[in-house]
Scaffold this active site. Structure first.
Site, mmCIF file in Angstrom:
data_model
loop_
_atom_site.group_PDB
_atom_site.id
_atom_site.type_symbol
_atom_site.label_atom_id
_atom_site.label_comp_id
_atom_site.label_asym_id
_atom_site.label_seq_id
_atom_site.Cartn_x
_atom_site.Cartn_y
_atom_site.Cartn_z
ATOM 1 C CG PHE A 63 -1.835 1.248 1.182
ATOM 2 C CD1 PHE A 63 -2.997 1.246 0.421
ATOM 3 C CD2 PHE A 63 -1.501 2.408 1.870
ATOM 4 C CE1 PHE A 63 -3.816 2.365 0.353
ATOM 5 C CE2 PHE A 63 -2.318 3.537 1.802
ATOM 6 C CZ PHE A 63 -3.476 3.515 1.047
ATOM 7 C CG ASP B 67 5.738 3.584 1.845
ATOM 8 O OD1 ASP B 67 5.821 4.246 2.895
ATOM 9 O OD2 ASP B 67 4.676 3.427 1.223
ATOM 10 C CE LYS C 242 0.086 5.699 7.742
ATOM 11 N NZ LYS C 242 -1.315 5.960 8.046
HETATM 12 C C1 LIG Z 1 3.099 2.477 3.956
HETATM 13 C C2 LIG Z 1 2.186 3.603 3.578
HETATM 14 N N1 LIG Z 1 2.510 4.380 2.551
HETATM 15 C C3 LIG Z 1 1.732 5.417 2.201
HETATM 16 C C4 LIG Z 1 0.564 5.718 2.864
HETATM 17 C C5 LIG Z 1 -0.273 6.871 2.444
HETATM 18 O O1 LIG Z 1 -0.135 7.912 3.355
HETATM 19 P P1 LIG Z 1 -1.193 9.108 3.373
HETATM 20 O O2 LIG Z 1 -2.484 8.534 3.822
HETATM 21 O O3 LIG Z 1 -0.602 10.101 4.331
HETATM 22 O O4 LIG Z 1 -1.273 9.635 1.979
HETATM 23 C C6 LIG Z 1 0.198 4.929 3.949
HETATM 24 C C7 LIG Z 1 -1.058 5.192 4.680
HETATM 25 O O5 LIG Z 1 -1.605 4.352 5.331
HETATM 26 C C8 LIG Z 1 1.022 3.846 4.317
HETATM 27 O O6 LIG Z 1 0.720 3.046 5.353
#
Ligand SMILES: Cc1ncc(COP(=O)(O)O)c(C=O)c1O
Length: 403
Positions: A139, A226, A255
């Site tokens: 994700f 990520d 986050k």
């Molecule tokens: C690993 C990861 N990458 C990207 C995102 C996307 O982040 P945002 O919701 O701040 O766009 C999330 C959100 O849950 C995530 O867990």
């Protein structure tokens, strides 16, 4: 007063778009790991706004710092120098062993920049059709490019055509990665979460992380990680890949970095730090003085209060207790994760537990249909972990008994 009976998927408002099946409560204030709803009912927060509220709620050192910053200046824009950007970038460089930082506001924005960096890395060396390796169950966000990189058809459905240029592989299988990229001169990068969050708390194994690092170096690919959910101390290291002793070429953060204030960052090492030049990328809000202050103070407090050590130690304690209490139960598939990023995978979908837990005074999430996900604030105490267990275990046992 108790929360109303669980009614998932009830639209919260006639005017807010119906994008979330919400728990039927509204939270009004918090203190530490505790939050209260608008009816005055208290909850133990084991979700931290999905791994965001690193320092819990109403932190006695963060709040005055943010108030001070708000009274000075909130936003200026990137036409001018922002001293806080240099200060936070310097800190992130020191913690990561990398060299330069681009600031944005969210996780998807950070990942979008990672994908642009990887493509331009390819174009700069004459690859017109760059391809990026991504993973099953990943994700990375919900923009068109990041949902294309995401490995979940439910998230992609209805939004085609997807962005091309991704090669998808399974987790933890180095031979599969080699086979999928064999003889392909257009590969420019490998992109993954060290521990997949939304995909169900699926960790990359240490040997796999090391093998991918080596492959990226040998083949001149960028290793892009990520760390939006697994980073910022959650696993007991600043960034989860540090458990493998590797350093990526590019890393996305968001986050927990701002402890609730939207802050995202792309951290790059020497192979990727100079790819973007003026005009290649930008954002209005990214790196504003309030966001930078939130990031700087979050890291300062984490260091002062040794929150990494706490995440590692209390995470081990929570994991041990969960495994002892639930590990042998036939309805429990696996309990996994690291530090304060823990998933309990059950043998069947368990989304109903979100509302049941809320009714019992506990905030949790369920991801990938059947994985109970625990992501408490990093300030949680051992007594609060015991309370979490005392609230959660009976609910899980009751659910398993219903089979
Ligand atoms: C690993 C990861 N990458 C990207 C995102 C996307 O982040 P945002 O919701 O701040 O766009 C999330 C959100 O849950 C995530 O867990």
């Amino acid at each position: 007063m108790n929360a109303p009976a669980a009614q998932p998927h009830v639209p919260a408002s006639p005017h807010v778009m119906n994008t979330y099946g919400r728990v039927p409560i509204a939270l009004s204030h918090g203190q530490g790991c505790r939050v209260w709803d608008t009816n005055g009912k208290a909850y133990l927060d084991a979700l931290a706004g999905i791994a965001v509220n690193t320092l819990g709620h109403n932190h006695p050192r963060l709040v005055p710092a943010l108030q001070d910053q708000i009274a000075k200046i909130i936003h200026t824009c990137n036409y001018y120098h922002v001293p806080g950007q240099e200060e936070l970038a310097k800190k992130l460089v020191e913690l990561s062993g990398m060299t330069n930082v681009f600031f944005c506001s969210t996780g998807l924005e950070a990942n979008e920049a990672v994908l642009k960096l990887a493509r331009k890395f390819g174009h700069d060396k004459g690859i017109d059709n760059p391809q990026i390796v991504v993973y099953e169950r990943a994700f990375h966000g919900r923009s068109i490019a990041t949902l294309s990189a995401t490995g979940n058809e439910k998230i992609q459905k209805g939004f085609g055509p997807l962005v091309p240029g991704f090669i998808r592989v399974p987790l933890n299988d180095i031979e599969a990665l080699k086979k999928a990229t064999e003889g392909n001169p257009n590969v420019v990068a490998v992109f993954f979460e060290t521990i997949q969050g939304e995909g169900g708390i699926n960790p990359m194994r240490i040997e796999y992380l090391r093998a991918v690092r080596q492959l990226c170096t040998e083949r001149d690919w960028l290793l892009c990680i990520d760390e939006v959910q697994s980073g910022m101390g959650r696993t007991g290291k600043w960034f989860a890949h540090q458990w493998a002793g590797i350093v990526p070429d590019v890393m996305a953060l968001a986050k927990g970095l701002g402890s609730g204030v939207p802050v995202g960052a792309v951290v790059a090492g020497p192979r990727a730090a100079h790819i973007f030049q003026p005009g290649n990328h930008g954002t209005t809000f990214g790196g504003n003085p309030l966001a930078m202050r939130a990031g700087i103070e979050t890291i300062r407090i984490m260091e002062e209060d040794r929150l990494l050590e706490r995440a590692a130690e209390l995470g081990d304690y929570l994991m041990e207790r969960l495994r002892a209490e639930l590990g042998r139960h036939p309805g429990v598939r696996e309990i996994r994760g690291q530090g304060l990023m823990i998933g309990i995978e059950l043998a069947r979908p368990c989304g109903v537990l979100i509302n049941r837990a809320a009714e019992a005074g506990l905030l949790i999430s369920v991801t990938a249909d059947s994985v109970i996900r625990l992501l408490p604030p990093l300030i949680i105490t051992r007594a609060e972990i015991d309370e979490l267990l005392a609230l959660l275990l009976p609910l899980v046992r009751q659910f398993l008994a219903e089979e």
